[in-house]
Enzyme design. Structure first.
Site, PDB file in Angstrom:
ATOM      1  N   HIS A   1      -7.918  -5.869 -27.405  1.00  0.00           N
ATOM      2  CA  HIS A   1      -6.881  -5.760 -26.377  1.00  0.00           C
ATOM      3  C   HIS A   1      -5.713  -6.720 -26.617  1.00  0.00           C
ATOM      4  CE1 HIS A   1     -10.098  -3.611 -24.298  1.00  0.00           C
ATOM      5  NE2 HIS A   1      -9.183  -3.137 -23.484  1.00  0.00           N
ATOM      6  N   ALA A   2      -5.854  -7.640 -27.578  1.00  0.00           N
ATOM      7  CA  ALA A   2      -4.811  -8.630 -27.848  1.00  0.00           C
ATOM      8  C   ALA A   2      -3.475  -8.039 -28.302  1.00  0.00           C
ATOM      9  CB  ALA A   2      -5.304  -9.657 -28.858  1.00  0.00           C
TER      10      ALA A   2
END
Length: 178
Positions: free
Chosen positions: A112-113
């Site tokens: 998700h970064a």
């Protein structure tokens, strides 16, 4: 793995990072000889998530405001749903991402970064990957989205999920050591 002696890596994160996505790269990079620091919004410690459960904390070495990108050879951003979602609202954290990118230093984001790469507006025209639920966001930010374990485009390194961690770390070490 390449020798990382003399190299310095910065990891930026907040509470609720995915445990393996910070602990694994930090451990592997340190084992290869790199100095690794963790920065967050405040000093103290930040807590990890292991799936849906709170897990082990990690000590924070410095705040976002205290980061000097000149001290580092690369930036690593772990995922977890809540970590990058809250971090992208912190201008000091987003500025770190922009500054590393502008300096041509490796910027590595997993799972998700890549939301941080979207927020920093550095994906236009770049190939990238992420956790499947973010792929529309990446596309809308101008990225060419692919489904590969590790994607390197210029100084951007992206991976999909914890299963990709070995390839992700290899991408980081290759980018740092040439």
């Amino acid at each position: 793995m390449a020798d990382m002696t003399g190299k310095s890596i910065l990891i930026i994160s907040m509470d609720a990072f995915e445990k393996s996505e910070l602990f694994y790269p930090r451990s592997e990079l340190k084992d290869a000889g790199a100095t690794v620091h963790v920065a967050s919004e405040e000093k103290g410690e930040i807590r990890s998530m292991d799936g849906l459960d709170w897990s082990d904390p990690v000590d924070v070495d410095k705040t976002f405001a205290d980061v000097d990108i000149g001290d580092y050879d690369a930036l690593v951003i772990p995922g977890g749903v809540a970590n990058p979602d809250q971090m992208r609202t912190k201008e000091t954290a987003v500025k770190i991402v922009r500054d590393f990118h502008a300096a041509g230093k490796p910027v590595a984001a997993i799972c998700h970064a890549p939301w941080m790469l979207v927020e920093a507006d550095i994906l236009r025209g770049k190939r990238a990957t992420s956790y499947p639920t973010l792929r529309t966001d990446l596309k809308n930010a101008g990225a060419k989205v692919v489904d590969e374990e590790c994607v390197v485009d210029g100084n951007l390194i992206t991976s999909r999920n914890p299963d990709d961690l070995p390839a992700f770390v290899k991408g980081i070490t290759t980018a740092v050591t040439g």
